[in-house]
Structure formats: structure tokens, C-alpha cells
Write an enzyme that holds these catalytic residues in place. Structure first.
Site, PDB file in Angstrom:
ATOM      1  N   ASP A 162     -55.871  53.348  80.412  1.00 32.33           N
ATOM      2  CA  ASP A 162     -54.503  52.980  80.029  1.00 32.33           C
ATOM      3  C   ASP A 162     -53.437  53.832  80.708  1.00 32.33           C
ATOM      4  OD1 ASP A 162     -55.006  50.874  78.295  1.00 32.33           O
ATOM      5  OD2 ASP A 162     -55.358  52.206  76.592  1.00 32.33           O
TER       6      ASP A 162
ATOM      7  N   HIS B 282     -49.720  59.074  71.072  1.00 31.24           N
ATOM      8  CA  HIS B 282     -51.134  58.689  71.171  1.00 31.24           C
ATOM      9  C   HIS B 282     -52.031  59.774  71.763  1.00 31.24           C
ATOM     10  CE1 HIS B 282     -50.258  54.693  69.856  1.00 31.24           C
ATOM     11  NE2 HIS B 282     -49.551  54.376  70.927  1.00 31.24           N
TER      12      HIS B 282
ATOM     13  N   GLY C 245     -52.885  55.672  75.746  1.00 35.96           N
ATOM     14  CA  GLY C 245     -51.788  54.752  75.510  1.00 35.96           C
ATOM     15  C   GLY C 245     -50.461  55.134  76.144  1.00 35.96           C
TER      16      GLY C 245
ATOM     17  N   ASP D 245     -42.549  53.324  65.204  1.00 33.68           N
ATOM     18  CA  ASP D 245     -43.046  52.631  66.395  1.00 33.68           C
ATOM     19  C   ASP D 245     -43.996  51.522  65.942  1.00 33.68           C
ATOM     20  OD1 ASP D 245     -44.992  52.308  68.795  1.00 33.68           O
ATOM     21  OD2 ASP D 245     -43.531  53.716  69.610  1.00 33.68           O
TER      22      ASP D 245
ATOM     23  N   HIS E 128     -46.748  50.830  67.181  1.00 33.36           N
ATOM     24  CA  HIS E 128     -48.119  51.339  67.271  1.00 33.36           C
ATOM     25  C   HIS E 128     -48.309  52.532  66.344  1.00 33.36           C
ATOM     26  CE1 HIS E 128     -47.276  49.368  71.180  1.00 33.36           C
ATOM     27  NE2 HIS E 128     -48.540  48.987  71.109  1.00 33.36           N
TER      28      HIS E 128
ATOM     29  N   ASP F  40     -40.436  49.401  70.146  1.00 35.90           N
ATOM     30  CA  ASP F  40     -41.314  48.257  70.395  1.00 35.90           C
ATOM     31  C   ASP F  40     -41.578  47.443  69.129  1.00 35.90           C
ATOM     32  OD1 ASP F  40     -42.833  50.248  69.244  1.00 35.90           O
ATOM     33  OD2 ASP F  40     -44.277  50.404  70.878  1.00 35.90           O
TER      34      ASP F  40
ATOM     35  N   TYR G 195     -40.509  48.392  75.176  1.00 37.67           N
ATOM     36  CA  TYR G 195     -40.757  47.922  76.535  1.00 37.67           C
ATOM     37  C   TYR G 195     -39.831  46.774  76.923  1.00 37.67           C
ATOM     38  CZ  TYR G 195     -44.356  51.046  75.256  1.00 37.67           C
ATOM     39  OH  TYR G 195     -44.988  52.181  74.782  1.00 37.67           O
TER      40      TYR G 195
END
Length: 318
Positions: free
Chosen positions: A86, A128, A136, A165, A167, A253, A297
Site C-alpha cells: 500500500d 495506520h 495504508g 477519519d 478509516h 475521507d 482524497y
């Protein structure tokens, strides 16, 4: 007036943290945010600070020496991945990632010392990365470095880490899973549908830390109404914990239209979270709050969300 200002760290060295044009985490993200700040006139309301490159010693507050060496070596060649596929290396990745860490720690010092009321670092919140690996799009976990530095350098034990976030902040959660003094609150898209596949409601900490972590998985397509409803329990959790310092990871995001996630917030969610956390910080820790940009993003989304965060820190309405 030093204690009531908001310091914002921006500059070309911070924008260097990115994985090339066309990559979701590209080097244009900081510029999209700052363009919006200038258009709204908020650039005149904050104290603008230059990025600072962090030292190896600072990075080692969280990361292992062997991993730091790996990043340095691959930074010279610019080849391969720093994880399992990633997070690509690029020439200068060490310097770019160290600048994220250094800027976060400079902002942290500004807040702890009283140079400003709160601070915001847009290219940061790389939640991450683990102690011994990238993950990530995250090379060094500046969130983890900040938490360790608050303990080791400033004697702040009870830290609240709050993450909105899309994630899950797995690199922070698992590094401090058994730490009863790290208050962890994370509202994120359900791990059954999104990377990294963690952060379920029954993950509340381990051992003596059980009950000090609150994971709130959100269903795909959840919007502001769901966020505001679930935020109430998050706020009660933080309030009851009486933290000495608050770190907010405000990844954008989670807004509708992000190309790699499925939540549908507007910037109102970020405005509300920052406003309420500032209130809690004023109640419990002399206003001490550090906000970190995190993911996001869709460039227009991150510009709107992060500008809303800065507005809330300044005490301004939309």
C-alpha cells in the site's frame, strides 16, 4: 494574543509528503486546503508556521530503530514498498515523513507551552503505521509519536485521542490497546466494508485498559444525522475521562464523494466535532487541543472539512 490563537503549519516541505501526482494521497492535498483558507480569509486569522523536520530521536519515541533504518535505506533508493503493497517508497520519503512528525511535535509544543490555544497540521494524522511498519499510506505514525511525547517530555498521562477519519485508527489503537491512560474514541466506517477491517464495537481495550477505548463503527452511507447522534456517546465518554490533552484526527475521507470510502458526511460533522472538543478541552485541560488532518482524497472535501475545523478552533460560525 498568544494563548487564544490557532497555529497552522503549512509549507512546501510538508506538502512533499505524498505519493506522486494522480495518487489519492498526492502532494497537492495541502495546497487544496490552503487555497480554501486564503479564499475565505481565514489565513489572516491564524498564526502560520513553517514545517519542521523531526529528528530520529523524536521518531524513536514511537517507532523501532530497525524500522527507522528501513525507511532511511529505501528513501535513498526510492524503490519497493514500506509495507505489504500500500505504501510505496520514494526518494526523500524519510525526509518528508520526518517533516510530518517534526511539524506535529512543533505544534504540540506550541499548545503545551501556551504559545497558542490550539494548533492544526493538515498533512498529518498518519494513524495506520505501526511501531515497526508502514501501512495504508502512513510511513511514521505522528499521532503515536505525539502521544508518547506528551507522556515522556511533558508529563501528560491522560490523553484523549479522537478520530473521525473514515478509516479506523488501528495503528494508534493497537499500540495503546493495553494502556489505561490513553482514552481512544474512533467513529469510522464499519471494518466489514473498509480498510483496515478493524475497530469493532467490542474492541474496548485489553487488560487494565478494558473500557478505556470506544470504537463506533458507522454503516456505509451514514450521513450527518447518524454522526451527530453517535457523537453524543463519544462526547460523554471523553468528558467522563477528564483528559489532560486532546488530539483530534479529522480525516476528511468521511465526507460524501470521497473516491475510496462510503460515508456521506458534510463538513458540518467536522465543524461540530472540533467545536465540541474545544469545549471539552477548555473544561478539562486548559483548552489544549491538537488537530491533525488525516485522510481525505477528494480535494474539495478536505478543503471544506479542514477549513471548518479551523473555524471551530477560532470560535467562528460558518
Amino acid at each position: 494574543m498568544a494563548g487564544s490563537t490557532v497555529n497552522v503549519y503549512v509549507g512546501p516541505a510538508l506538502a512533499q509528503y505524498g505519493f506522486g501526482e494522480g495518487h489519492p494521497f498526492g502532494p497537492d492535498r495541502m495546497h487544496a486546503f490552503w487555497k480554501r483558507m486564503v479564499e475565505t480569509g481565514l489565513d489572516k486569522c491564524v498564526e502560520v508556521r513553517e514545517p519542521v523536520k523531526g529528528s530520529d530521536e523524536q521518531i524513536l519515541a514511537f517507532h523501532t530503530a530497525s524500522y527507522l533504518d528501513k525507511v532511511k535505506k529505501q528513501s535513498q533508493t526510492g524503490s519497493g514498498y514500506l509495507d505489504w503493497g500500500d505504501t510505496p517508497a520514494f526518494k526523500g520519503v524519510y525526509e518528508a515523513a520526518a517533516t510530518v512528525v517534526g511539524s506535529v511535535l512543533a505544534a504540540l509544543h506550541d499548545v503545551v507551552s501556551g504559545d497558542c490555544g490550539q494548533a492544526f497540521v493538515p498533512i498529518a494524522g498518519l494513524h495506520h503505521a505501526t511501531r515497526d511498519s508502514a501501512a495504508g499510506f502512513c510511513v511514521f505514525n505522528d499521532c503515536g509519536v505525539a502521544i508518547e511525547t506528551l507522556r515522556q517530555k511533558y508529563g501528560k498521562r491522560r490523553v484523549a485521542y479522537v478520530d473521525i477519519d473514515a478509516h479506523h485508527g488501528d495503528g494508534v489503537f493497537y499500540a495503546f490497546e493495553d494502556d489505561p491512560e490513553l482514552i481512544f474514541v474512533d467513529l469510522h466506517e464499519d471494518g466489514r466494508y473498509l480498510y483496515p477491517g478493524t475497530g469493532f464495537a467490542d474492541e474496548t481495550g485489553s487488560g487494565a485498559a478494558r473500557g478505556t477505548k470506544l470504537n463506533i463503527p458507522m454503516p456505509p452511507e451514514a450521513g450527518d444525522e447518524t454522526f451527530f447522534r453517535m457523537w453524543e456517546s463519544a462526547e460523554r465518554f471523553i468528558d467522563k475521562a477528564t483528559p489532560e490533552f486532546i488530539v483530534l484526527q479529522c480525516g476528511a475521507d468521511s465526507l460524501a464523494g470521497d473516491p475510496i470510502t462510503h460515508l456521506r458526511y458534510t463538513e458540518a460533522a467536522h465543524r461540530h466535532a472540533a467545536k465540541r472538543l474545544k469545549m471539552l478541552a477548555e473544561r478539562h485541560c486548559g483548552g489544549k487541543l491538537l488537530a491533525l488532518g488525516g485522510g481525505g482524497y477528494n480535494r474539495d472535501n478536505l478543503a471544506r472539512a479542514w477549513t471548518a475545523v479551523v473555524q471551530s478552533l477560532l470560535g467562528e460560525s460558518a
